[in-house]
Design a protein around this motif. Structure first.
Motif, PDB file in Angstrom:
ATOM      1  N   TRP A   6      -6.713   4.404   1.602  1.00 52.33           N
ATOM      2  CA  TRP A   6      -5.513   4.552   0.772  1.00 52.33           C
ATOM      3  C   TRP A   6      -4.284   5.562   1.200  1.00 52.33           C
ATOM      4  O   TRP A   6      -4.109   6.053   1.047  1.00 52.33           O
ATOM      5  CB  TRP A   6      -5.018   3.863  -0.558  1.00 52.33           C
ATOM      6  CG  TRP A   6      -4.140   2.992  -0.824  1.00 52.33           C
ATOM      7  CD1 TRP A   6      -3.487   3.619  -1.731  1.00 52.33           C
ATOM      8  CD2 TRP A   6      -4.419   1.342  -0.297  1.00 52.33           C
ATOM      9  NE1 TRP A   6      -2.437   2.614  -2.205  1.00 52.33           N
ATOM     10  CE2 TRP A   6      -2.405   1.670  -0.926  1.00 52.33           C
ATOM     11  CE3 TRP A   6      -4.548   0.480   0.371  1.00 52.33           C
ATOM     12  CZ2 TRP A   6      -2.338  -0.172  -1.127  1.00 52.33           C
ATOM     13  CZ3 TRP A   6      -3.719  -0.782   0.249  1.00 52.33           C
ATOM     14  CH2 TRP A   6      -2.816  -0.826  -0.738  1.00 52.33           C
ATOM     15  N   ASP A   8       0.053   6.182   0.786  1.00 55.05           N
ATOM     16  CA  ASP A   8       0.985   5.799   0.032  1.00 55.05           C
ATOM     17  C   ASP A   8       1.833   4.481   1.240  1.00 55.05           C
ATOM     18  O   ASP A   8       2.842   3.619   1.203  1.00 55.05           O
ATOM     19  CB  ASP A   8       1.922   6.887  -0.243  1.00 55.05           C
ATOM     20  CG  ASP A   8       1.371   7.277  -0.851  1.00 55.05           C
ATOM     21  OD1 ASP A   8       0.760   7.397  -1.660  1.00 55.05           O
ATOM     22  OD2 ASP A   8       2.250   8.700  -1.078  1.00 55.05           O
ATOM     23  N   GLU A  11       1.857   1.110   1.001  1.00 57.75           N
ATOM     24  CA  GLU A  11       2.196  -0.041  -0.546  1.00 57.75           C
ATOM     25  C   GLU A  11       3.358  -0.105  -0.060  1.00 57.75           C
ATOM     26  O   GLU A  11       4.693  -0.383   0.748  1.00 57.75           O
ATOM     27  CB  GLU A  11       2.976   1.219  -0.974  1.00 57.75           C
ATOM     28  CG  GLU A  11       1.899   2.379  -1.665  1.00 57.75           C
ATOM     29  CD  GLU A  11       1.728   2.169  -3.425  1.00 57.75           C
ATOM     30  OE1 GLU A  11       1.912   0.895  -3.813  1.00 57.75           O
ATOM     31  OE2 GLU A  11       0.092   2.579  -2.918  1.00 57.75           O
ATOM     32  N   THR A  12       3.860  -2.227  -0.735  1.00 58.01           N
ATOM     33  CA  THR A  12       4.847  -2.951  -0.414  1.00 58.01           C
ATOM     34  C   THR A  12       5.825  -1.633  -1.299  1.00 58.01           C
ATOM     35  O   THR A  12       6.633  -2.588  -1.863  1.00 58.01           O
ATOM     36  CB  THR A  12       4.211  -4.265  -1.054  1.00 58.01           C
ATOM     37  OG1 THR A  12       3.566  -4.187  -1.812  1.00 58.01           O
ATOM     38  CG2 THR A  12       3.391  -4.886   0.307  1.00 58.01           C
ATOM     39  N   ASP A  18      -0.165  -4.493  -4.151  1.00 55.91           N
ATOM     40  CA  ASP A  18      -0.802  -3.697  -4.220  1.00 55.91           C
ATOM     41  C   ASP A  18      -1.906  -3.718  -4.060  1.00 55.91           C
ATOM     42  O   ASP A  18      -2.840  -2.784  -3.949  1.00 55.91           O
ATOM     43  CB  ASP A  18       0.496  -2.271  -3.902  1.00 55.91           C
ATOM     44  CG  ASP A  18       1.342  -2.182  -2.972  1.00 55.91           C
ATOM     45  OD1 ASP A  18       1.854  -3.068  -2.236  1.00 55.91           O
ATOM     46  OD2 ASP A  18       1.958  -1.529  -3.676  1.00 55.91           O
ATOM     47  N   ARG A  22      -5.402  -3.130  -2.705  1.00 52.18           N
ATOM     48  CA  ARG A  22      -6.090  -1.449  -2.304  1.00 52.18           C
ATOM     49  C   ARG A  22      -7.286  -2.955  -2.865  1.00 52.18           C
ATOM     50  O   ARG A  22      -8.632  -2.182  -2.463  1.00 52.18           O
ATOM     51  CB  ARG A  22      -5.447  -0.929  -3.962  1.00 52.18           C
ATOM     52  CG  ARG A  22      -5.043  -0.188  -3.264  1.00 52.18           C
ATOM     53  CD  ARG A  22      -4.964   0.274  -5.056  1.00 52.18           C
ATOM     54  NE  ARG A  22      -3.534   1.121  -4.681  1.00 52.18           N
ATOM     55  CZ  ARG A  22      -3.808   2.339  -5.145  1.00 52.18           C
ATOM     56  NH1 ARG A  22      -4.663   3.459  -4.675  1.00 52.18           N
ATOM     57  NH2 ARG A  22      -2.627   3.023  -4.525  1.00 52.18           N
ATOM     58  N   LYS A 123       4.784  -5.510   4.394  1.00 50.51           N
ATOM     59  CA  LYS A 123       5.591  -4.333   4.066  1.00 50.51           C
ATOM     60  C   LYS A 123       7.328  -5.029   3.698  1.00 50.51           C
ATOM     61  O   LYS A 123       7.768  -4.698   3.325  1.00 50.51           O
ATOM     62  CB  LYS A 123       5.587  -3.265   4.633  1.00 50.51           C
ATOM     63  CG  LYS A 123       4.273  -1.955   4.087  1.00 50.51           C
ATOM     64  CD  LYS A 123       4.543  -1.295   4.776  1.00 50.51           C
ATOM     65  CE  LYS A 123       5.513   0.262   4.013  1.00 50.51           C
ATOM     66  NZ  LYS A 123       5.170   1.380   4.312  1.00 50.51           N
TER      67      LYS A 123
END
Ligand SMILES: [Fe+2]
Length: 135
Positions: A6, A8, A11-12, A18, A22, A123
């Motif tokens: 994963w 950074d 990440e939304t 998120d 994951r 995103k």
């Protein structure tokens, strides 16, 4: 060790999405592990079933959230999600015929589709939803 780590950049900024993303990546990692370890074919089937259920649940939640908040890119998201289900149906059918080779193909597709979708498409709703006060 997980094949997909994963980052950074995935990440939304919307915690629930998120977390679900994951979890999806984790399931893809598990699938890879099973294929690599040459576990029984039943475990490939089981993880793919889990993946199918979880993906459906996630994509439904995501569309609901985007709809509730009037996200302008909703139709594109729905289209993209529909394409995903269609491609997965094809691959699952192939797997019933060709078994393990198709399982490898499914893994490659899942990895590529989800990372692309998260990074390029999902995103986009992050800043929009955060602008509506969501976290
Ligand atoms: Fe999406």
């Amino acid at each position: 060790m997980d094949i997909i780590k994963w980052r950074d950049s995935y990440e939304t900024g919307i915690a629930e999405m998120d977390n679900q993303h994951r979890q999806l990546i984790q399931l893809i990692n598990q699938l890879y592990g099973i294929i690599k370890e040459k576990d029984g074919f039943e475990s490939v089937d089981a993880i793919l079933q889990e993946m199918a259920n979880y993906a459906e649940h996630h994509l439904r939640d995501e569309e609901k959230l985007l709809e509730e908040h009037g996200f302008p890119g909703l139709a594109d998201q729905q289209k993209s999600h529909r394409n995903y289900f269609m491609k997965m149906d094809e691959l699952q059918e192939a797997m019933e015929k060709d078994g393990r080779d198709a399982a490898q193909e499914i893994y490659v597709f899942l990895r590529q589709w989800w990372i692309n979708h998260i990074v390029l498409e999902d995103k986009e709703y992050g800043p929009y939803l955060r602008g509506k006060g969501l976290k």
